[in-house]
Design a protein around this motif. Structure first.
Motif, short mmCIF file in Angstrom:
data_model
loop_
_atom_site.label_atom_id
_atom_site.label_comp_id
_atom_site.label_asym_id
_atom_site.label_seq_id
_atom_site.Cartn_x
_atom_site.Cartn_y
_atom_site.Cartn_z
N PRO A 41 -44.56 -37.49 -26.81
CA PRO A 41 -45.95 -37.52 -27.27
C PRO A 41 -46.08 -38.22 -28.61
O PRO A 41 -45.35 -37.93 -29.55
CB PRO A 41 -46.30 -36.03 -27.37
N GLY A 42 -47.00 -39.17 -28.68
CA GLY A 42 -47.26 -39.87 -29.92
C GLY A 42 -46.26 -40.95 -30.27
O GLY A 42 -46.35 -41.55 -31.34
N LYS A 43 -45.31 -41.19 -29.38
CA LYS A 43 -44.28 -42.20 -29.66
C LYS A 43 -44.30 -43.29 -28.60
O LYS A 43 -44.82 -43.11 -27.50
CB LYS A 43 -42.90 -41.55 -29.71
N GLU A 44 -43.72 -44.44 -28.93
CA GLU A 44 -43.63 -45.53 -27.98
C GLU A 44 -42.53 -45.24 -26.95
O GLU A 44 -41.59 -44.49 -27.22
CB GLU A 44 -43.31 -46.84 -28.71
N ARG A 45 -42.68 -45.86 -25.80
CA ARG A 45 -41.65 -45.74 -24.78
C ARG A 45 -40.39 -46.46 -25.26
O ARG A 45 -40.45 -47.56 -25.79
CB ARG A 45 -42.15 -46.35 -23.46
N GLU A 46 -39.24 -45.82 -25.07
CA GLU A 46 -37.98 -46.40 -25.54
C GLU A 46 -36.94 -46.39 -24.44
O GLU A 46 -36.96 -45.52 -23.55
CB GLU A 46 -37.45 -45.62 -26.75
N ILE A 47 -36.02 -47.32 -24.54
CA ILE A 47 -34.95 -47.37 -23.54
C ILE A 47 -33.96 -46.24 -23.80
O ILE A 47 -33.62 -45.93 -24.95
CB ILE A 47 -34.24 -48.73 -23.53
N VAL A 48 -33.52 -45.63 -22.72
CA VAL A 48 -32.46 -44.63 -22.79
C VAL A 48 -31.15 -45.28 -22.36
O VAL A 48 -30.13 -45.20 -23.04
CB VAL A 48 -32.77 -43.44 -21.87
N ALA A 57 -21.60 -52.41 -15.61
CA ALA A 57 -21.92 -52.52 -17.03
C ALA A 57 -23.13 -51.67 -17.35
O ALA A 57 -24.08 -51.63 -16.56
CB ALA A 57 -22.18 -53.96 -17.40
N ALA A 58 -23.10 -50.99 -18.50
CA ALA A 58 -24.21 -50.14 -18.91
C ALA A 58 -24.48 -50.31 -20.39
O ALA A 58 -23.57 -50.64 -21.18
CB ALA A 58 -23.90 -48.68 -18.60
N HIS A 59 -25.73 -50.09 -20.76
CA HIS A 59 -26.17 -50.18 -22.15
C HIS A 59 -26.93 -48.90 -22.47
O HIS A 59 -27.70 -48.42 -21.64
CB HIS A 59 -27.07 -51.39 -22.33
N TYR A 60 -26.70 -48.36 -23.67
CA TYR A 60 -27.36 -47.10 -24.05
C TYR A 60 -28.11 -47.25 -25.37
O TYR A 60 -27.70 -47.97 -26.26
CB TYR A 60 -26.31 -45.98 -24.21
N GLY A 61 -29.20 -46.50 -25.45
CA GLY A 61 -29.89 -46.39 -26.72
C GLY A 61 -29.02 -45.62 -27.70
O GLY A 61 -28.24 -44.75 -27.31
N ASP A 62 -29.16 -45.93 -28.99
CA ASP A 62 -28.29 -45.33 -30.00
C ASP A 62 -28.36 -43.80 -30.01
O ASP A 62 -27.36 -43.13 -30.25
CB ASP A 62 -28.65 -45.88 -31.38
N SER A 63 -29.54 -43.26 -29.75
CA SER A 63 -29.70 -41.81 -29.87
C SER A 63 -29.04 -41.02 -28.76
O SER A 63 -28.90 -39.80 -28.87
CB SER A 63 -31.20 -41.46 -29.93
N VAL A 64 -28.63 -41.68 -27.68
CA VAL A 64 -28.05 -40.95 -26.55
C VAL A 64 -26.59 -41.31 -26.28
O VAL A 64 -25.96 -40.72 -25.40
CB VAL A 64 -28.87 -41.16 -25.26
N LYS A 65 -26.06 -42.26 -27.03
CA LYS A 65 -24.68 -42.69 -26.82
C LYS A 65 -23.72 -41.50 -26.95
O LYS A 65 -23.83 -40.72 -27.89
CB LYS A 65 -24.30 -43.78 -27.81
N GLY A 66 -22.82 -41.39 -25.99
CA GLY A 66 -21.85 -40.31 -26.01
C GLY A 66 -22.34 -39.02 -25.38
O GLY A 66 -21.55 -38.09 -25.16
N ARG A 67 -23.64 -38.93 -25.09
CA ARG A 67 -24.20 -37.71 -24.48
C ARG A 67 -24.75 -37.97 -23.07
O ARG A 67 -24.69 -37.08 -22.22
CB ARG A 67 -25.31 -37.15 -25.36
N VAL A 93 -41.14 -37.53 -21.39
CA VAL A 93 -41.24 -37.92 -19.99
C VAL A 93 -40.24 -39.04 -19.77
O VAL A 93 -40.23 -40.03 -20.51
CB VAL A 93 -42.66 -38.38 -19.62
N TYR A 94 -39.41 -38.89 -18.75
CA TYR A 94 -38.37 -39.87 -18.45
C TYR A 94 -38.80 -40.71 -17.24
O TYR A 94 -39.22 -40.16 -16.22
CB TYR A 94 -37.05 -39.17 -18.17
N TYR A 95 -38.68 -42.01 -17.40
CA TYR A 95 -39.10 -42.96 -16.37
C TYR A 95 -37.91 -43.78 -15.87
O TYR A 95 -37.07 -44.22 -16.66
CB TYR A 95 -40.14 -43.93 -16.92
N CYS A 96 -37.90 -44.01 -14.59
CA CYS A 96 -36.98 -44.92 -13.95
C CYS A 96 -37.68 -46.27 -13.82
O CYS A 96 -38.89 -46.32 -13.55
CB CYS A 96 -36.63 -44.34 -12.58
N ALA A 97 -36.95 -47.36 -14.02
CA ALA A 97 -37.55 -48.69 -13.95
C ALA A 97 -36.58 -49.68 -13.34
O ALA A 97 -35.36 -49.50 -13.42
CB ALA A 97 -37.98 -49.15 -15.34
#
Length: 123
Positions: A41-48, A57-67, A93-97
């Protein structure tokens, strides 16, 4: 086109785990780079996380790396997101794209979206 339906969201305590799934239908699932995004809420959509067509090959957002771990099963037309050690800041809210681009990390690079699934982490 590809149609995407997320599932697996819910309420979990901090430190807990959840696994999200995204079922795809329509065109060949393996033709798409896939991603998970989230919007609080109140934030922009960000990549997870994002994953290549074959899943190598996979890429992760910094806030979820290792988790968090993104994976896909092209035989089942399904994308997954394993979320461990959840924090209250993961509430969103988590979105698949999906995208036909060969490489994509940004929201605007993904053309197809699911309806989203709510993840709430209580502290």
């Amino acid at each position: 086109q590809v149609q995407l339906v997320e599932s697996g969201g819910g309420l979990v305590q901090a430190g807990g785990s959840l696994r999200l799934s995204c079922a795809a239908s329509g065109r060949t699932f393996s033709a798409y780079v896939m991603g998970w995004f989230r919007q609080a809420p109140g934030k922009e959509r960000e990549i997870v996380a994002a994953i290549s067509r074959a899943g190598g090959a996979a890429h992760y957002g910094d806030s979820v790396k290792g988790r968090f771990t993104i994976s896909r099963d092209n035989a089942k037309n399904t994308l997954y997101l394993q979320m461990n050690n959840l924090e209250s800041e993961d509430t969103a809210v988590y979105y698949c794209a999906a995208t036909a681009r060969a490489i994509a990390f940004a929201t605007e690079e993904f053309a197809y979206w699911g309806q989203g699934t709510q993840v709430t982490v209580s502290s």
